[in-house]
Design a protein around this motif. Structure first.
Motif, PDB file in Angstrom:
ATOM      1  N   GLU A 287      24.494  11.039  48.383  1.00 28.19           N
ATOM      2  CA  GLU A 287      25.267  10.537  47.239  1.00 28.19           C
ATOM      3  C   GLU A 287      26.173  11.641  46.684  1.00 28.19           C
ATOM      4  OE1 GLU A 287      26.589   7.543  45.110  1.00 28.19           O
ATOM      5  OE2 GLU A 287      24.730   7.223  46.233  1.00 28.19           O
ATOM      6  N   PHE A 288      25.673  12.852  46.641  1.00 22.40           N
ATOM      7  CA  PHE A 288      26.423  13.998  46.135  1.00 22.40           C
ATOM      8  C   PHE A 288      27.655  14.276  47.007  1.00 22.40           C
ATOM      9  CE2 PHE A 288      27.022  18.667  46.291  1.00 22.40           C
ATOM     10  CZ  PHE A 288      27.397  18.896  44.982  1.00 22.40           C
ATOM     11  N   ILE A 289      27.458  14.330  48.319  1.00 24.60           N
ATOM     12  CA  ILE A 289      28.571  14.586  49.232  1.00 24.60           C
ATOM     13  C   ILE A 289      29.507  13.379  49.308  1.00 24.60           C
ATOM     14  CG2 ILE A 289      29.196  15.127  51.616  1.00 24.60           C
ATOM     15  CD1 ILE A 289      27.878  17.435  50.124  1.00 24.60           C
ATOM     16  N   GLY A 290      28.910  12.183  49.472  1.00 21.09           N
ATOM     17  CA  GLY A 290      29.717  10.976  49.609  1.00 21.09           C
ATOM     18  C   GLY A 290      30.539  10.673  48.374  1.00 21.09           C
ATOM     19  N   SER A 291      29.962  10.887  47.181  1.00 23.99           N
ATOM     20  CA  SER A 291      30.692  10.600  45.948  1.00 23.99           C
ATOM     21  C   SER A 291      31.903  11.518  45.792  1.00 23.99           C
ATOM     22  CB  SER A 291      29.766  10.747  44.743  1.00 23.99           C
ATOM     23  OG  SER A 291      28.769   9.760  44.755  1.00 23.99           O
ATOM     24  N   ILE A 295      35.301   9.503  45.664  1.00 21.24           N
ATOM     25  CA  ILE A 295      36.047   9.556  44.404  1.00 21.24           C
ATOM     26  C   ILE A 295      37.448  10.101  44.648  1.00 21.24           C
ATOM     27  CG2 ILE A 295      36.167  10.718  42.164  1.00 21.24           C
ATOM     28  CD1 ILE A 295      33.122  10.454  41.994  1.00 21.24           C
ATOM     29  N   CYS A 296      37.542  11.119  45.505  1.00 18.80           N
ATOM     30  CA  CYS A 296      38.845  11.677  45.865  1.00 18.80           C
ATOM     31  C   CYS A 296      39.732  10.610  46.509  1.00 18.80           C
ATOM     32  CB  CYS A 296      38.652  12.861  46.806  1.00 18.80           C
ATOM     33  SG  CYS A 296      40.170  13.446  47.592  1.00 18.80           S
ATOM     34  N   LEU A 297      39.199   9.867  47.474  1.00 17.52           N
ATOM     35  CA  LEU A 297      39.982   8.849  48.171  1.00 17.52           C
ATOM     36  C   LEU A 297      40.368   7.706  47.239  1.00 17.52           C
ATOM     37  CD1 LEU A 297      38.213   8.641  51.651  1.00 17.52           C
ATOM     38  CD2 LEU A 297      40.416   9.676  51.111  1.00 17.52           C
ATOM     39  N   GLY A 392      30.090  17.552  36.621  1.00 20.83           N
ATOM     40  CA  GLY A 392      31.393  18.166  36.389  1.00 20.83           C
ATOM     41  C   GLY A 392      31.945  18.818  37.651  1.00 20.83           C
ATOM     42  N   GLY A 393      31.057  19.436  38.431  1.00 17.69           N
ATOM     43  CA  GLY A 393      31.488  20.035  39.688  1.00 17.69           C
ATOM     44  C   GLY A 393      31.987  19.004  40.687  1.00 17.69           C
ATOM     45  N   VAL A 394      31.318  17.835  40.720  1.00 17.41           N
ATOM     46  CA  VAL A 394      31.760  16.753  41.617  1.00 17.41           C
ATOM     47  C   VAL A 394      33.163  16.285  41.239  1.00 17.41           C
ATOM     48  CG1 VAL A 394      31.329  14.349  42.281  1.00 17.41           C
ATOM     49  CG2 VAL A 394      29.437  15.973  42.204  1.00 17.41           C
ATOM     50  N   ILE A 395      33.408  16.081  39.946  1.00 17.71           N
ATOM     51  CA  ILE A 395      34.719  15.613  39.494  1.00 17.71           C
ATOM     52  C   ILE A 395      35.799  16.655  39.780  1.00 17.71           C
ATOM     53  CG2 ILE A 395      36.066  14.871  37.510  1.00 17.71           C
ATOM     54  CD1 ILE A 395      33.946  12.878  38.438  1.00 17.71           C
ATOM     55  N   LYS A 396      35.510  17.928  39.522  1.00 15.77           N
ATOM     56  CA  LYS A 396      36.500  18.968  39.778  1.00 15.77           C
ATOM     57  C   LYS A 396      36.784  19.110  41.267  1.00 15.77           C
ATOM     58  CE  LYS A 396      34.339  22.132  37.307  1.00 15.77           C
ATOM     59  NZ  LYS A 396      34.026  23.419  36.662  1.00 15.77           N
ATOM     60  N   SER A 397      35.743  18.992  42.089  1.00 17.52           N
ATOM     61  CA  SER A 397      35.944  19.080  43.539  1.00 17.52           C
ATOM     62  C   SER A 397      36.783  17.922  44.045  1.00 17.52           C
ATOM     63  CB  SER A 397      34.590  19.097  44.252  1.00 17.52           C
ATOM     64  OG  SER A 397      33.830  20.220  43.881  1.00 17.52           O
ATOM     65  N   SER A 398      36.516  16.709  43.529  1.00 22.46           N
ATOM     66  CA  SER A 398      37.287  15.546  43.970  1.00 22.46           C
ATOM     67  C   SER A 398      38.765  15.693  43.582  1.00 22.46           C
ATOM     68  CB  SER A 398      36.702  14.269  43.367  1.00 22.46           C
ATOM     69  OG  SER A 398      36.873  14.230  41.965  1.00 22.46           O
ATOM     70  N   PHE A 404      44.972  18.503  47.400  1.00 21.05           N
ATOM     71  CA  PHE A 404      45.205  18.899  48.793  1.00 21.05           C
ATOM     72  C   PHE A 404      45.645  17.706  49.628  1.00 21.05           C
ATOM     73  CE2 PHE A 404      43.436  19.196  53.109  1.00 21.05           C
ATOM     74  CZ  PHE A 404      44.123  20.313  53.580  1.00 21.05           C
ATOM     75  N   LEU A 405      45.024  16.560  49.401  1.00 19.59           N
ATOM     76  CA  LEU A 405      45.359  15.357  50.170  1.00 19.59           C
ATOM     77  C   LEU A 405      46.785  14.899  49.897  1.00 19.59           C
ATOM     78  CD1 LEU A 405      44.258  13.130  52.058  1.00 19.59           C
ATOM     79  CD2 LEU A 405      43.517  11.877  50.024  1.00 19.59           C
ATOM     80  N   ARG A 406      47.191  14.889  48.644  1.00 21.47           N
ATOM     81  CA  ARG A 406      48.558  14.465  48.306  1.00 21.47           C
ATOM     82  C   ARG A 406      49.586  15.443  48.877  1.00 21.47           C
ATOM     83  NH1 ARG A 406      50.398  12.337  42.793  1.00 21.47           N
ATOM     84  NH2 ARG A 406      51.732  11.227  44.261  1.00 21.47           N
TER      85      ARG A 406
END
Length: 410
Positions: A287-291, A295-297, A392-398, A404-406
């Motif tokens: 869930e941590f990695i997938g989210s 979320i980024c996508l 917070g780390g998940v949101i910042k990473s996403s 980077f994706l854009r």
């Protein structure tokens, strides 16, 4: 369900309302997880094969959607943006499948945790203890309900309204193409012919139900176990506050006997929390990695649909984004709550009138404080502890991956 570890004498409940209480706190998690064969059930006769059948059927519908989607992306889809959208869908499917395998593998441990929950509700004696357990049980039940509402709402919109908005269209070969939830590999079968299309669409809807049930069920299970542990910790803290004077539990007049009871209860909670962490570590890691990735996508999909003024697609992806964000937030909030509550035992030890106790008992309190300095927690594969800072780390990473994706796509 009865606890096999108890004899007939121990099965007589001390809490006369324990069956009603357990039904109340486990209602949503039990319903969701039982439908996909994860919730342990004591069934007899032919019915005992129902959980295995549910597990087999769930694996089949997941693989039925995943394998043709992989073939379609690899051999048929050439558009980069379309591939990116399908990769997000495929990653969610694969993550759900792996979480399902992890839950299936941990099913015996899940049963042990549920039996411990039953035992604790059965043995609660004081009305104040029952009220504390109900308070946290209500929190876990509400968290599970909110997660279910968000996941199923977003999933229903994606599987129905979005497909209806896409509608049928005519391709360059003058063929009427009906929309599918998950793309299929055209070499396998002609999905546009009837009744194959209707059958495939029904299986895709079943796949969606299984995926959202896995996500919501795992979150509900974490909420159930963590809030139960918090309720038990509150009981330990109330007993610590009553250690010296014994006004709360007048059945035990000896302070040393009260301390022994507190230590045994505390150790039982720590063992339960360690089992819960073992049960959930693979699921939380996925869930941590997938989210982070999803979320980024989804943020990228929302931006592109906003630029294209695609209102229905934007609304759908926004709902899925909120659902997945709220899901990982619940897991991190549960982890934070458990850590905070288990570490507060040390403060309760210090706040007692320990100066009225014999020296040996004070040494016992020091040991409890030392143990509480290493609080119970829920980890993502023993790599990161779930907490609000982790969220917070998940949101910042996403957001970093989104930038980077854009940059890469544009």
């Amino acid at each position: 369900m009865h606890l096999s570890m108890e004899d007939e004498t121990d099965r007589r409940p001390r809490n006369q309302h324990y069956e009603k209480d357990i039904a109340y706190v486990t209602k949503y998690s039990k319903w969701i997880l039982r439908s996909i064969g994860i919730w342990p059930a004591m069934l007899e006769g032919v019915a005992r094969f129902l959980p295995k059948f549910a597990i087999g059927l769930s694996n089949f519908v997941l693989l039925f959607a995943i394998v043709p989607c992989i073939l379609h992306i690899t051999f048929e889809e050439k558009d980069t943006i379309a591939r990116l959208k399908l990769c997000g869908l495929l990653s969610f499917c694969c993550t759900s499948l792996m979480k399902y395998w992890a839950l299936t593998l941990r099913k015996p441990r899940i049963m042990d945790c549920i039996e411990q929950v039953w035992t604790d509700w059965n043995q609660v004696q004081l009305h104040e203890d029952r009220e504390m357990m109900l308070k946290y049980g209500r929190v876990g039940r509400n968290l599970a309900f909110v997660c279910i509402v968000f996941m199923y709402t977003g999933g229903t919109i994606y599987h129905s309204i979005l497909q209806y908005a896409i509608g049928t269209f005519v391709d360059e070969h003058n063929r009427t193409i009906k929309p599918l939830v998950y793309p299929t590999y055209s070499t396998l079968y002609d999905v546009q012919s009837s009744p194959i299309y209707e059958l495939v669409y029904a299986l895709h809807c079943m796949c969606g139900y299984v995926m959202y049930s896995i996500t919501a069920g795992a979150c509900g299970l974490a909420a159930l176990f963590a809030t139960h542990a918090c309720g038990q910790i509150d009981i330990v803290m109330s007993r610590l506050n009553d250690l010296v004077h014994g006004e709360r539990n007048k059945a035990t007049s000896n302070p040393n006997a009260r301390l022994i009871e507190i230590v045994e209860h505390h150790l039982r909670i720590l063992r339960f929390s360690a089992t819960v962490e073992t049960v959930l570590q693979e699921v939380c890691f996925l869930e941590f990695i997938g989210s982070t990735f999803m979320i980024c996508l989804l943020e990228y999909y929302c931006i592109t649909d906003w630029e294209q003024s695609n209102t229905i697609s934007l609304t759908t992806y926004m709902m899925l984004l909120v659902s997945l964000t709220f899901n990982i937030f619940i897991l991190c909030y549960i982890g934070e709550l458990l850590m905070e509550k288990s570490s507060s035992v040390a403060l309760s030890c210090f706040m007692t009138d320990w100066f009225h106790l014999p020296t040996k008992m004070i040494h016992g309190l020091i040991l409890i404080i030392a143990v509480s300095n290493n609080p119970a927690k829920i980890s993502a594969g023993r790599i990161a502890d779930l907490s609000l800072s982790t969220f917070g780390g998940v949101i910042k990473s996403s957001l970093a991956y989104l930038s980077f994706l854009r940059t890469t796509i544009m």
